[in-house]
Motif scaffolding. Structure first.
Motif, PDB file in Angstrom:
ATOM      1  N   ILE A  24       0.902  -0.979   0.083  1.00  0.00           N
ATOM      2  CA  ILE A  24       0.124  -0.021  -0.046  1.00  0.00           C
ATOM      3  C   ILE A  24       0.851   1.335   0.016  1.00  0.00           C
ATOM      4  CG2 ILE A  24      -1.625   1.308   1.409  1.00  0.00           C
ATOM      5  CD1 ILE A  24      -2.905  -1.538   2.367  1.00  0.00           C
ATOM      6  N   ASN A  25       0.504   2.133  -0.568  1.00  0.00           N
ATOM      7  CA  ASN A  25       1.025   3.483  -0.646  1.00  0.00           C
ATOM      8  C   ASN A  25       1.415   3.970   0.676  1.00  0.00           C
ATOM      9  OD1 ASN A  25       1.978   6.442  -0.889  1.00  0.00           O
ATOM     10  ND2 ASN A  25       0.922   6.172  -2.822  1.00  0.00           N
ATOM     11  N   PHE A  26       2.636   4.304   1.011  1.00  0.00           N
ATOM     12  CA  PHE A  26       3.100   4.516   2.307  1.00  0.00           C
ATOM     13  C   PHE A  26       2.381   6.081   2.595  1.00  0.00           C
ATOM     14  CE2 PHE A  26       7.031   1.848   3.265  1.00  0.00           C
ATOM     15  CZ  PHE A  26       6.237   0.912   2.957  1.00  0.00           C
ATOM     16  N   ASN A  27       2.015   6.752   1.786  1.00  0.00           N
ATOM     17  CA  ASN A  27       1.262   8.213   2.002  1.00  0.00           C
ATOM     18  C   ASN A  27       0.075   7.890   2.729  1.00  0.00           C
ATOM     19  OD1 ASN A  27       3.119   9.763   0.878  1.00  0.00           O
ATOM     20  ND2 ASN A  27       2.193   9.421  -1.323  1.00  0.00           N
ATOM     21  N   VAL A  28      -0.384   6.676   2.703  1.00  0.00           N
ATOM     22  CA  VAL A  28      -1.771   6.286   3.598  1.00  0.00           C
ATOM     23  C   VAL A  28      -1.437   6.251   5.019  1.00  0.00           C
ATOM     24  CG1 VAL A  28      -3.399   4.510   3.576  1.00  0.00           C
ATOM     25  CG2 VAL A  28      -2.936   5.013   1.231  1.00  0.00           C
ATOM     26  N   TYR A  29      -0.339   5.668   5.186  1.00  0.00           N
ATOM     27  CA  TYR A  29       0.143   5.301   6.559  1.00  0.00           C
ATOM     28  C   TYR A  29       0.366   6.689   7.345  1.00  0.00           C
ATOM     29  CZ  TYR A  29       0.397   0.901   5.174  1.00  0.00           C
ATOM     30  OH  TYR A  29      -0.001  -0.356   4.697  1.00  0.00           O
ATOM     31  N   TYR A  30       0.926   7.733   6.365  1.00  0.00           N
ATOM     32  CA  TYR A  30       1.303   9.118   6.900  1.00  0.00           C
ATOM     33  C   TYR A  30      -0.030   9.630   7.160  1.00  0.00           C
ATOM     34  CZ  TYR A  30       2.524  13.927   6.989  1.00  0.00           C
ATOM     35  OH  TYR A  30       3.108  15.141   7.332  1.00  0.00           O
ATOM     36  N   LEU A  31      -0.955   9.679   6.311  1.00  0.00           N
ATOM     37  CA  LEU A  31      -2.336  10.243   6.387  1.00  0.00           C
ATOM     38  C   LEU A  31      -2.990   9.841   7.832  1.00  0.00           C
ATOM     39  CD1 LEU A  31      -3.885  10.504   3.156  1.00  0.00           C
ATOM     40  CD2 LEU A  31      -2.942  12.433   4.279  1.00  0.00           C
ATOM     41  N   LEU A  32      -2.780   8.517   7.965  1.00  0.00           N
ATOM     42  CA  LEU A  32      -3.202   8.145   9.344  1.00  0.00           C
ATOM     43  C   LEU A  32      -2.318   8.559  10.392  1.00  0.00           C
ATOM     44  CD1 LEU A  32      -3.514   4.398   8.228  1.00  0.00           C
ATOM     45  CD2 LEU A  32      -5.494   5.792   8.831  1.00  0.00           C
ATOM     46  N   LEU A  33      -1.127   8.621  10.315  1.00  0.00           N
ATOM     47  CA  LEU A  33      -0.217   9.074  11.406  1.00  0.00           C
ATOM     48  C   LEU A  33      -0.692  10.561  11.913  1.00  0.00           C
ATOM     49  CD1 LEU A  33       2.075   8.438  13.164  1.00  0.00           C
ATOM     50  CD2 LEU A  33       3.723   9.640  11.563  1.00  0.00           C
ATOM     51  N   ILE A  34      -1.044  11.592  10.818  1.00  0.00           N
ATOM     52  CA  ILE A  34      -1.321  12.740  11.384  1.00  0.00           C
ATOM     53  C   ILE A  34      -3.012  13.078  11.418  1.00  0.00           C
ATOM     54  CG2 ILE A  34       0.457  13.916  10.182  1.00  0.00           C
ATOM     55  CD1 ILE A  34      -1.100  14.564   7.700  1.00  0.00           C
ATOM     56  N   ARG A  35      -3.761  11.916  11.475  1.00  0.00           N
ATOM     57  CA  ARG A  35      -5.194  11.571  11.809  1.00  0.00           C
ATOM     58  C   ARG A  35      -5.944  12.233  10.857  1.00  0.00           C
ATOM     59  NH1 ARG A  35      -5.007  13.393  18.257  1.00  0.00           N
ATOM     60  NH2 ARG A  35      -3.488  11.754  19.041  1.00  0.00           N
ATOM     61  N   LYS A  36      -5.640  11.800   9.551  1.00  0.00           N
ATOM     62  CA  LYS A  36      -6.367  12.402   8.462  1.00  0.00           C
ATOM     63  C   LYS A  36      -7.066  10.889   8.042  1.00  0.00           C
ATOM     64  CE  LYS A  36      -4.677  16.734   6.874  1.00  0.00           C
ATOM     65  NZ  LYS A  36      -3.972  17.263   5.806  1.00  0.00           N
ATOM     66  N   THR A  37      -7.743  10.248   8.731  1.00  0.00           N
ATOM     67  CA  THR A  37      -8.319   9.235   8.513  1.00  0.00           C
ATOM     68  C   THR A  37      -9.278   8.824   7.211  1.00  0.00           C
ATOM     69  OG1 THR A  37      -8.342   8.673  10.990  1.00  0.00           O
ATOM     70  CG2 THR A  37      -9.477   6.903   9.603  1.00  0.00           C
ATOM     71  N   LYS A  38     -10.230   9.860   7.125  1.00  0.00           N
ATOM     72  CA  LYS A  38     -10.918   9.820   6.049  1.00  0.00           C
ATOM     73  C   LYS A  38     -10.453   9.814   4.751  1.00  0.00           C
ATOM     74  CE  LYS A  38     -15.056  12.134   4.106  1.00  0.00           C
ATOM     75  NZ  LYS A  38     -15.994  13.119   4.309  1.00  0.00           N
ATOM     76  N   GLU A  39      -9.451  10.872   4.791  1.00  0.00           N
ATOM     77  CA  GLU A  39      -8.524  10.947   3.460  1.00  0.00           C
ATOM     78  C   GLU A  39      -7.820   9.694   3.120  1.00  0.00           C
ATOM     79  OE1 GLU A  39      -8.848  12.976   5.709  1.00  0.00           O
ATOM     80  OE2 GLU A  39      -9.029  15.109   4.864  1.00  0.00           O
ATOM     81  N   ASN A  43      -8.611   6.937  -0.338  1.00  0.00           N
ATOM     82  CA  ASN A  43      -7.877   6.890  -1.447  1.00  0.00           C
ATOM     83  C   ASN A  43      -8.122   5.842  -2.381  1.00  0.00           C
ATOM     84  OD1 ASN A  43      -5.146   5.575  -2.318  1.00  0.00           O
ATOM     85  ND2 ASN A  43      -4.457   7.482  -2.030  1.00  0.00           N
ATOM     86  N   GLN A  44      -8.006   6.449  -3.517  1.00  0.00           N
ATOM     87  CA  GLN A  44      -8.726   5.695  -4.679  1.00  0.00           C
ATOM     88  C   GLN A  44      -7.870   4.432  -5.012  1.00  0.00           C
ATOM     89  OE1 GLN A  44      -9.654   7.949  -8.186  1.00  0.00           O
ATOM     90  NE2 GLN A  44     -11.290   6.610  -9.011  1.00  0.00           N
ATOM     91  N   GLU A  45      -6.535   4.719  -5.211  1.00  0.00           N
ATOM     92  CA  GLU A  45      -5.700   3.619  -5.406  1.00  0.00           C
ATOM     93  C   GLU A  45      -5.976   2.533  -4.233  1.00  0.00           C
ATOM     94  OE1 GLU A  45      -1.136   3.064  -6.802  1.00  0.00           O
ATOM     95  OE2 GLU A  45      -1.475   4.536  -5.150  1.00  0.00           O
ATOM     96  N   LEU A  46      -5.763   2.907  -3.080  1.00  0.00           N
ATOM     97  CA  LEU A  46      -6.066   1.712  -2.015  1.00  0.00           C
ATOM     98  C   LEU A  46      -7.381   1.151  -2.267  1.00  0.00           C
ATOM     99  CD1 LEU A  46      -5.333   0.700   0.755  1.00  0.00           C
ATOM    100  CD2 LEU A  46      -6.662   2.544   1.934  1.00  0.00           C
ATOM    101  N   ARG A  47      -8.325   1.798  -2.598  1.00  0.00           N
ATOM    102  CA  ARG A  47      -9.502   0.889  -2.757  1.00  0.00           C
ATOM    103  C   ARG A  47      -9.447  -0.070  -3.911  1.00  0.00           C
ATOM    104  NH1 ARG A  47     -13.451   4.259  -3.756  1.00  0.00           N
ATOM    105  NH2 ARG A  47     -12.248   6.406  -3.968  1.00  0.00           N
ATOM    106  N   TYR A  48      -8.794   0.512  -4.770  1.00  0.00           N
ATOM    107  CA  TYR A  48      -8.841  -0.204  -6.159  1.00  0.00           C
ATOM    108  C   TYR A  48      -7.985  -1.329  -5.834  1.00  0.00           C
ATOM    109  CZ  TYR A  48     -11.792   2.313  -9.337  1.00  0.00           C
ATOM    110  OH  TYR A  48     -12.929   2.618 -10.211  1.00  0.00           O
ATOM    111  N   TYR A  49      -6.816  -1.202  -5.139  1.00  0.00           N
ATOM    112  CA  TYR A  49      -5.754  -2.161  -4.836  1.00  0.00           C
ATOM    113  C   TYR A  49      -6.294  -3.364  -4.079  1.00  0.00           C
ATOM    114  CZ  TYR A  49      -1.506  -4.717  -3.241  1.00  0.00           C
ATOM    115  OH  TYR A  49      -0.555  -5.620  -2.879  1.00  0.00           O
ATOM    116  N   LEU A  50      -7.036  -3.109  -3.061  1.00  0.00           N
ATOM    117  CA  LEU A  50      -7.566  -4.097  -2.241  1.00  0.00           C
ATOM    118  C   LEU A  50      -8.586  -4.768  -2.840  1.00  0.00           C
ATOM    119  CD1 LEU A  50      -7.811  -2.153   1.534  1.00  0.00           C
ATOM    120  CD2 LEU A  50      -6.085  -3.526   0.530  1.00  0.00           C
ATOM    121  N   GLY A  51      -9.335  -4.213  -3.577  1.00  0.00           N
ATOM    122  CA  GLY A  51     -10.483  -4.756  -4.516  1.00  0.00           C
ATOM    123  C   GLY A  51      -9.803  -5.929  -5.301  1.00  0.00           C
ATOM    124  N   ILE A  52      -8.553  -5.424  -5.871  1.00  0.00           N
ATOM    125  CA  ILE A  52      -7.994  -6.144  -6.999  1.00  0.00           C
ATOM    126  C   ILE A  52      -7.445  -7.482  -6.336  1.00  0.00           C
ATOM    127  CG2 ILE A  52      -5.994  -6.664  -8.499  1.00  0.00           C
ATOM    128  CD1 ILE A  52      -6.484  -3.676  -9.328  1.00  0.00           C
TER     129      ILE A  52
END
Length: 256
Positions: A24-39, A43-52
């Motif tokens: 998963i894109n490590f930017n996703v973990y950075y967003l979680l770290l700064i508490r931007k959970t919704k963003e 994340n579109q790439e995350l959703r498509y990757y997990l779906g695939i």
């Protein structure tokens, strides 16, 4: 020689989990770290990757369930192999070279898709695949409505033209190198599936391919020339092609 097959079920589940996490894109973990959970979770790439990943694992599990005692083990084995291929980790718990053609086809397609951008994985990357698909959709829309102005967007934001252009060029160069590599190693006279998946496995940094280069095989039977080609593919795949190709441009060396 059996890779992860001798490890316990619990260990395999842990390895599967972290293969997916590191894809998963490590930017996703950075967003979680700064508490931007919704963003992070939107994340579109995350959703498509997990779906695939989970969609592919489910399809393969249904296809191979007859070879296992229960559906759980079929899904576990399928998910491990899908995670390994998509994350370009290279582990195996079974000889998927013996799976039905449908399942093997899914794995080969996943070799090209790879992981997310900004992760530890290789392949074309899910974000590039999304941009390419959105570009095709945009062109079809413009054919129907020539005067329309349509932007390609990811996560609600317009993608700059330079990014779209570089993605298109990347894909063109990718396909040229891929086709050239298959042609050049064909002189060793191995079958097409072996050659095709050997290039796919090395260029996308997967590890094993199919047939002679499957999970229980290796690349030792290739000639020194083919090994040089496949070595180049591994380097190009890991370095994202252009940093390696630029070494062959005369202007790069002029100042020296």
């Amino acid at each position: 020689n059996d890779s992860i097959a001798s490890y316990s079920l619990a260990s395999q589940i842990v390895i599967t989990t972290f293969m997916i996490i590191c894809s998963i894109n490590f930017n996703v973990y950075y967003l979680l770290l700064i508490r931007k959970t919704k963003e992070a979770f939107m994340n579109q790439e995350l959703r498509y990757y997990l779906g695939i990943v989970f969609g592919s694992a489910l399809l393969i599990a249904i296809n191979i369930k007859g070879s296992f005692d229960n559906f759980f083990m079929a899904f576990h084995t399928a998910l491990f192999q899908v995670a390994s291929v998509s994350s370009t980790t290279g582990f195996a718990t079974t000889d998927f070279n013996l799976w039905p053609e449908f399942s093997k086809t899914i794995l080969v397609l996943l070799m090209f898709v790879g992981a997310c951008a900004g992760s530890t994985g290789g392949g074309i990357k899910v974000s590039r695949i999304l941009i390419l698909c959105k570009t095709v959709r945009k062109e079809l829309h413009i054919f129907l409505h020539p005067n329309a102005i349509k932007k390609i967007k990811m996560d609600g934001k317009a993608i700059p033209h330079e990014v779209v252009r570089s993605t298109n060029i990347f894909f063109i160069v990718y396909m040229l190198i891929f086709a050239s590599s298959i042609f050049l190693i064909a002189f060793d006279d191995f079958n097409l599936i072996t050659n095709f998946t050997a290039v796919a496995a090395t260029f996308n940094n997967i590890g094993p391919g199919l047939e002679l280069v499957g999970p229980t095989g290796n690349f030792g039977m290739f000639s020194w020339f083919s090994k040089l080609i496949l070595t180049f593919d591994m380097l190009a795949g890991r370095l994202e092609i252009f940093p390696l190709l630029i070494l062959f441009v005369r202007d790069t060396w002029k100042k020296f």
